[in-house]
Design a protein around this motif. Structure first.
Motif, mmCIF file in Angstrom:
data_model
loop_
_atom_site.group_PDB
_atom_site.id
_atom_site.type_symbol
_atom_site.label_atom_id
_atom_site.label_comp_id
_atom_site.label_asym_id
_atom_site.label_seq_id
_atom_site.Cartn_x
_atom_site.Cartn_y
_atom_site.Cartn_z
ATOM 1 N N ALA A 1 -5.761 9.317 16.872
ATOM 2 C CA ALA A 1 -4.480 9.494 17.574
ATOM 3 C C ALA A 1 -4.491 10.759 18.435
ATOM 4 C CB ALA A 1 -3.340 9.560 16.564
ATOM 5 N N THR A 2 -3.854 10.661 19.608
ATOM 6 C CA THR A 2 -3.760 11.797 20.533
ATOM 7 C C THR A 2 -2.307 12.020 20.937
ATOM 8 O OG1 THR A 2 -4.117 10.347 22.438
ATOM 9 C CG2 THR A 2 -6.063 11.380 21.461
ATOM 10 N N ASP A 3 -2.043 13.189 21.495
ATOM 11 C CA ASP A 3 -0.696 13.474 21.984
ATOM 12 C C ASP A 3 -0.529 12.937 23.408
ATOM 13 O OD1 ASP A 3 -1.921 15.266 23.734
ATOM 14 O OD2 ASP A 3 -1.288 17.051 22.631
ATOM 15 N N ALA A 4 0.603 13.250 24.022
ATOM 16 C CA ALA A 4 0.908 12.722 25.353
ATOM 17 C C ALA A 4 -0.077 13.183 26.414
ATOM 18 C CB ALA A 4 2.325 13.129 25.747
ATOM 19 N N PHE A 5 -0.822 14.255 26.123
ATOM 20 C CA PHE A 5 -1.794 14.787 27.085
ATOM 21 C C PHE A 5 -3.223 14.367 26.744
ATOM 22 C CE2 PHE A 5 1.838 17.677 26.948
ATOM 23 C CZ PHE A 5 2.209 17.685 28.292
ATOM 24 N N GLY A 6 -3.359 13.472 25.748
ATOM 25 C CA GLY A 6 -4.678 12.990 25.379
ATOM 26 C C GLY A 6 -5.442 13.894 24.450
ATOM 27 N N ARG A 7 -4.764 14.899 23.893
ATOM 28 C CA ARG A 7 -5.446 15.817 22.980
ATOM 29 C C ARG A 7 -5.393 15.274 21.563
ATOM 30 N NH1 ARG A 7 -1.926 20.818 25.208
ATOM 31 N NH2 ARG A 7 -0.383 19.359 24.362
ATOM 32 N N PRO A 8 -6.496 15.349 20.792
ATOM 33 C CA PRO A 8 -6.508 14.843 19.415
ATOM 34 C C PRO A 8 -5.437 15.530 18.566
ATOM 35 C CG PRO A 8 -8.730 15.318 20.166
ATOM 36 C CD PRO A 8 -7.809 15.876 21.220
ATOM 37 N N LEU A 9 -4.748 14.758 17.751
ATOM 38 C CA LEU A 9 -3.718 15.311 16.877
ATOM 39 C C LEU A 9 -4.305 15.967 15.636
ATOM 40 C CD1 LEU A 9 -1.054 12.452 17.001
ATOM 41 C CD2 LEU A 9 -0.897 14.715 18.055
ATOM 42 N N GLY A 10 -5.550 15.659 15.325
ATOM 43 C CA GLY A 10 -6.174 16.250 14.143
ATOM 44 C C GLY A 10 -5.628 15.692 12.839
ATOM 45 N N LEU A 11 -5.180 14.431 12.860
ATOM 46 C CA LEU A 11 -4.628 13.795 11.665
ATOM 47 C C LEU A 11 -5.605 12.761 11.111
ATOM 48 C CD1 LEU A 11 -0.942 13.192 12.834
ATOM 49 C CD2 LEU A 11 -1.778 15.006 11.319
ATOM 50 N N ASP A 12 -5.425 12.449 9.856
ATOM 51 C CA ASP A 12 -6.212 11.403 9.196
ATOM 52 C C ASP A 12 -5.281 10.709 8.217
ATOM 53 O OD1 ASP A 12 -8.285 9.796 8.283
ATOM 54 O OD2 ASP A 12 -9.676 11.463 7.987
ATOM 55 N N LEU A 13 -5.740 9.629 7.629
ATOM 56 C CA LEU A 13 -4.937 8.890 6.662
ATOM 57 C C LEU A 13 -5.813 8.534 5.480
ATOM 58 C CD1 LEU A 13 -2.339 6.127 7.281
ATOM 59 C CD2 LEU A 13 -4.278 5.607 5.802
ATOM 60 N N THR A 14 -5.261 8.624 4.273
ATOM 61 C CA THR A 14 -6.028 8.273 3.085
ATOM 62 C C THR A 14 -5.223 7.407 2.136
ATOM 63 O OG1 THR A 14 -7.256 9.124 1.170
ATOM 64 C CG2 THR A 14 -5.368 10.428 1.895
ATOM 65 N N PHE A 15 -5.902 6.407 1.582
ATOM 66 C CA PHE A 15 -5.347 5.564 0.529
ATOM 67 C C PHE A 15 -5.815 6.034 -0.851
ATOM 68 C CE2 PHE A 15 -5.479 2.866 4.303
ATOM 69 C CZ PHE A 15 -4.213 2.287 4.291
ATOM 70 N N LEU A 16 -6.588 7.123 -0.916
ATOM 71 C CA LEU A 16 -7.125 7.614 -2.180
ATOM 72 C C LEU A 16 -5.999 7.811 -3.195
ATOM 73 C CD1 LEU A 16 -9.792 8.540 -3.503
ATOM 74 C CD2 LEU A 16 -9.226 10.862 -2.774
ATOM 75 N N GLY A 17 -6.278 7.433 -4.442
ATOM 76 C CA GLY A 17 -5.242 7.431 -5.465
ATOM 77 C C GLY A 17 -4.564 8.763 -5.710
ATOM 78 N N LYS A 18 -5.328 9.847 -5.725
ATOM 79 C CA LYS A 18 -4.738 11.170 -5.995
ATOM 80 C C LYS A 18 -5.399 12.204 -5.097
ATOM 81 C CE LYS A 18 -1.915 13.587 -8.737
ATOM 82 N NZ LYS A 18 -0.470 13.328 -8.865
ATOM 83 N N PRO A 19 -5.058 12.221 -3.813
ATOM 84 C CA PRO A 19 -5.719 13.165 -2.897
ATOM 85 C C PRO A 19 -5.207 14.581 -3.006
ATOM 86 C CG PRO A 19 -4.104 11.857 -1.710
ATOM 87 C CD PRO A 19 -4.151 11.317 -3.107
ATOM 88 N N PHE A 20 -3.985 14.773 -3.562
ATOM 89 C CA PHE A 20 -3.384 16.096 -3.648
ATOM 90 C C PHE A 20 -2.832 16.331 -5.047
ATOM 91 C CE2 PHE A 20 -2.638 14.436 0.690
ATOM 92 C CZ PHE A 20 -3.493 15.290 1.373
ATOM 93 N N PHE B 1 0.827 -1.200 0.000
ATOM 94 C CA PHE B 1 0.000 0.000 0.000
ATOM 95 C C PHE B 1 0.865 1.255 0.000
ATOM 96 C CE2 PHE B 1 -3.200 -2.737 2.274
ATOM 97 C CZ PHE B 1 -4.211 -2.598 1.348
ATOM 98 N N GLU B 2 0.325 2.317 -0.586
ATOM 99 C CA GLU B 2 0.850 3.669 -0.409
ATOM 100 C C GLU B 2 -0.273 4.515 0.168
ATOM 101 O OE1 GLU B 2 3.874 3.494 -4.253
ATOM 102 O OE2 GLU B 2 1.813 4.207 -4.482
ATOM 103 N N ALA B 3 0.053 5.424 1.071
ATOM 104 C CA ALA B 3 -0.976 6.222 1.731
ATOM 105 C C ALA B 3 -0.381 7.524 2.230
ATOM 106 C CB ALA B 3 -1.574 5.442 2.904
ATOM 107 N N TYR B 4 -1.235 8.535 2.372
ATOM 108 C CA TYR B 4 -0.847 9.826 2.943
ATOM 109 C C TYR B 4 -1.477 10.010 4.316
ATOM 110 C CZ TYR B 4 1.183 11.914 -1.299
ATOM 111 O OH TYR B 4 1.984 12.210 -2.379
ATOM 112 N N VAL B 5 -0.692 10.462 5.273
ATOM 113 C CA VAL B 5 -1.230 11.039 6.497
ATOM 114 C C VAL B 5 -1.457 12.515 6.200
ATOM 115 C CG1 VAL B 5 -0.779 11.563 8.928
ATOM 116 C CG2 VAL B 5 -0.051 9.365 7.955
ATOM 117 N N PHE B 6 -2.597 13.053 6.649
ATOM 118 C CA PHE B 6 -2.889 14.454 6.344
ATOM 119 C C PHE B 6 -3.556 15.145 7.524
ATOM 120 C CE2 PHE B 6 -6.731 12.226 5.029
ATOM 121 C CZ PHE B 6 -7.770 13.088 5.346
ATOM 122 N N SER B 7 -3.507 16.461 7.501
ATOM 123 C CA SER B 7 -4.171 17.291 8.505
ATOM 124 C C SER B 7 -5.128 18.233 7.786
ATOM 125 C CB SER B 7 -3.134 18.086 9.308
ATOM 126 O OG SER B 7 -2.371 18.920 8.454
ATOM 127 N N GLY B 8 -5.832 19.063 8.540
ATOM 128 C CA GLY B 8 -6.743 20.026 7.932
ATOM 129 C C GLY B 8 -8.157 19.524 7.769
#
Length: 452
Positions: free
Chosen positions: A213-232, A122-129
């Protein structure tokens, strides 16, 4: 069964999505059921009367069954198991089920005395926003084949790999891919159904791990992951490569012949001939979204061309050099959003048709693949055109499963129609002319990004 108090029963639908239910562990042996009209749904929950979906026949149930010995540790929590079920109606396997298509493909090879072995990359992107303004994971120190904190500063890839292993999904390797925020995630080789099942679960596990996923204090990192072929736009796309070989009755790799050209047996050459010959017919099943055709372009190191090469990443199919007992064929046509079970079934059946038809294997690609080419045959440039090519390849559709293919085409024609009528200014006027640098339509992001 361990101390699970519930089981997450999952199965792949026509879009490659994981449908299912949670059932109490005490009732897990009974299986469950779902409305078969899931096979008429689009990403936007619209429904069309696709063949095999029974929309106009009362919306009946399909039964989901499994062996309780196949329940494995889930990743929701320690008290949840997970299992993949088989679909049936009236005591018969559901013909439109992707997992059933793969089971038929395996059986077809077994009838010839061979057992398909498969490995998935697989190839995948981790993304924010978020889904409204996605942008690749900020990893300014990342590099191709990178490892360590510079490539994954939040540790989300490390977390998902450890979760996968805990759920019995064996990883072969993990590394940063070409562009910032992109990763290559390779699963171990094994029997075809097990490999596809693991890949199916892995995609869901990976997304859910990064999304929560969260940081060391339990706060959401606001990240996601996509396997979509051309997300960007303007950067690399993501594919899924199917590596496969065939084991004979003694467990030996039937693709390997040290006396054969490039170490390939006649069986391997016949399989390669089938993949090259049926390249265009395979495309829609391997690249099943509107978005996929932003990625399948010349010079993008993917499965665009109907050819093959020895250690050649510009070719549509590839074999390793000097592989010996590890000889395999790598099909590079798959888009990251492909239904894994359907994709593996399609690859295996196209290869088998090459052997059954006695097709002659062309010579491998030796040109650079950028300016000099050895073929002018390539994938269609749009989902609509790829569906035309698929329907024209009647032998492949019959081999994969005529009912599944009829359902697939009907649903994907409807998806294309929704795109052309709803995407507004985002509709591409000339798919033959795009380069992959153009901005994605809001329609694509809304339809695909939440699910792939």
């Amino acid at each position: 069964m361990t101390d699970w108090d519930r089981v997450r029963v999952l199965w792949p639908d026509h879009l490659g999505l994981a449908r299912g239910k949670y059932v109490p562990a005490r009732l897990a042996h009974k299986g469950t059921s779902h409305c078969v009209c899931v096979f008429t749904l689009g990403y936007d929950r619209s429904m069309v009367p696709a063949p095999g979906g029974y929309l106009l026949e009362g919306l009946p149930d399909t039964q989901v069954s499994y062996d309780t010995d196949d329940i494995r540790q889930g990743w929701d929590d320690d008290a949840t198991g997970v299992v993949i079920g088989d679909l049936s109606m009236h005591g018969e396997a559901l013909p439109v089920s992707p997992r059933e298509a793969l089971r038929r493909a395996v059986a077809d090879w077994e009838a010839l005395g061979y057992t398909p072995k498969v490995g998935i990359e697989f190839e995948a992107y981790v993304f924010s926003g978020g889904l409204d303004s996605p942008r690749p994971y900020d990893t300014p120190g990342a590099m191709v084949y990178g490892t360590g904190v510079a490539n994954d500063p939040a540790g989300v890839i490390t977390a998902l790999v450890r979760r996968a292993e805990a759920s019995g999904i064996a990883m072969e390797s993990v590394n940063a891919e070409f562009d910032e925020g992109q990763f290559e995630l390779t699963l171990e080789y094994g029997d075809a159904m097990q490999a596809a099942d693991d890949a199916f679960l892995f995609r869901l596990l990976a997304r859910e791990t990064v999304l929560t996923a969260t940081d060391a204090f339990g706060r959401p990192l606001g990240l996601d992951l996509t396997f979509l072929g051309k997300p960007f736009p303007g950067i690399s796309g993501s594919g899924v490569h199917v590596n496969f070989s065939l084991a004979d009755g003694d467990g030996r790799n039937a693709f390997s012949d040290e006396r054969g050209a490039h170490g390939m047996s006649g069986l391997a050459r016949g399989c390669m001939a089938g993949l090259v010959h049926r390249h265009r017919g395979m495309t829609a099943l391997a690249a099943p979204t509107v978005n996929a055709y932003r990625r399948l372009r010349h010079g993008q190191l993917n499965g665009y061309w109907a050819n093959w090469g020895v250690e050649h990443r510009c070719a549509g199919n590839r074999v390793p050099r000097g592989a010996g007992s590890h000889m395999r064929i790598e099909s590079r046509i798959g888009d990251g959003a492909a239904n894994v079970h359907t994709l593996v079934a399609t690859v295996l059946q196209a290869a088998r048709l090459g052997v059954a038809g006695g097709l002659e294997c062309p010579e491998p690609m030796t040109t650079d693949g950028f300016e000099e080419l050895d073929t002018d045959v390539h994938c269609a440039h749009s989902l609509s055109a790829a569906l035309d090519d698929m329907e024209a390849d009647e032998a492949l559709c019959e081999a994969v499963g005529s009912e599944l293919c009829a359902n697939f085409v009907y649903n994907k024609r409807a998806e294309w129609d929704r795109y052309t009528s709803e995407a507004g200014d985002g509709v591409v006027g000339d798919w033959d002319a795009i380069t992959g640098d153009e901005p994605l339509s809001e329609w694509e992001l809304k339809q695909y990004l939440p699910y792939h």
